[in-house]
Design a protein around this motif. Structure first.
Motif, short mmCIF file in Angstrom:
data_model
loop_
_atom_site.label_atom_id
_atom_site.label_comp_id
_atom_site.label_asym_id
_atom_site.label_seq_id
_atom_site.Cartn_x
_atom_site.Cartn_y
_atom_site.Cartn_z
N LEU A 93 0.83 -1.20 0.00
CA LEU A 93 0.00 0.00 0.00
C LEU A 93 0.87 1.26 0.00
O LEU A 93 0.57 2.24 -0.70
CB LEU A 93 -0.92 0.01 1.22
N ALA A 141 0.05 5.15 -0.51
CA ALA A 141 -0.75 5.35 0.71
C ALA A 141 0.14 5.84 1.85
O ALA A 141 1.29 5.42 1.98
CB ALA A 141 -1.44 4.05 1.10
N ASP A 142 -0.40 6.75 2.66
CA ASP A 142 0.28 7.17 3.87
C ASP A 142 -0.16 6.24 4.99
O ASP A 142 -1.30 6.31 5.46
CB ASP A 142 -0.09 8.62 4.21
#
Length: 229
Positions: free
Chosen positions: A191, A196-197
């Motif tokens: 991810l 994504a963070d």
């Protein structure tokens, strides 16, 4: 049919249904426990798994046996009381975050890599001896907002510089012992590679928030559903 016979048949039928119900125990630390500020019991990955498996027609009870701060050596001490005593069909085992943690003023992790490997192997063996199917799960990555990042060695070497070794050990043990592996660490890393963070999936850079628990459940579900098929 007499009333007494009808009651007896009903009880027998219900007993058979109860006997056919699978019990899935989730064993681990505070990540497994899930409930904390901002995360309710209904938002944990266990609750999601229970709902999805039930909707899929599985007769299953998902039991949360996570305890905050726990390591593999501590899990071994309560295995008979809290886990195998429940006669589980499947046990999801997720440890590594606390085993690998380096406390302030310490030179090394709380539990050595060799001790972690030995303990995880023993947990698997004891679960098998009880008749349960063990499933090894890697922990999720630590993120940049984790409080340990304020001090060394985390500040200099990154949040996962030690945990990654325990993740590799978990993978190795699963392969050596021929048990299913759910690689949460790899799923979250993927991810991150996609942009994504990961901080946004946690409450504090360590523990999953509701969105993080949903990711955990989606990662676990295919393996668990397959074992219950």
């Amino acid at each position: 049919m007499t009333r007494t016979l009808a009651v007896l048949l009903c009880v027998t039928h219900l007993s058979a249904l109860a006997a056919d119900q699978a019990v899935v125990v989730c064993l681990g630390d505070s990540i497994t426990k899930g409930v904390r500020g901002g995360v309710s019991a209904q938002q944990t990955f266990e609750a999601h798994l229970q709902t999805w498996l039930t909707e899929a027609g599985k007769a299953v009870e998902v039991v949360n046996c996570g305890i905050g701060g726990e390591r593999t050596d501590m899990a071994l001490k309560r295995l008979a009381r809290d886990v195998t005593g429940k006669k589980p069909t499947i046990v999801l085992v997720m440890y590594g975050t606390n085993d690998s943690a380096i406390d302030a003023g310490k030179d090394g992790p709380r539990l050595t890599r060799d001790a972690y490997e030995a303990n995880l192997t023993t947990i698997i063996q004891e679960l098998r001896d009880s008749g349960a199917q063990p499933v090894v799960m890697t922990s999720i990555p630590l993120c940049s907002s984790f409080v340990y990042m304020k001090r060394n060695p985390y500040r200099e070497q990154g949040p996962n510089h030690e945990l990654v070794h325990y993740v590799r050990i978990a993978r190795r043990v699963a392969q050596r012992e021929h048990v299913p592996l759910v690689d949460n660490f790899a799923a979250w890393a993927e991810l991150a590679l996609m942009g994504a963070d990961l901080n946004g999936l946690t409450t504090d850079g360590c523990h999953p928030n509701p969105a993080g628990h949903a990711v955990l459940a989606r990662t676990i579900y295919p393996t668990l559903a397959g074992l219950l098929a």
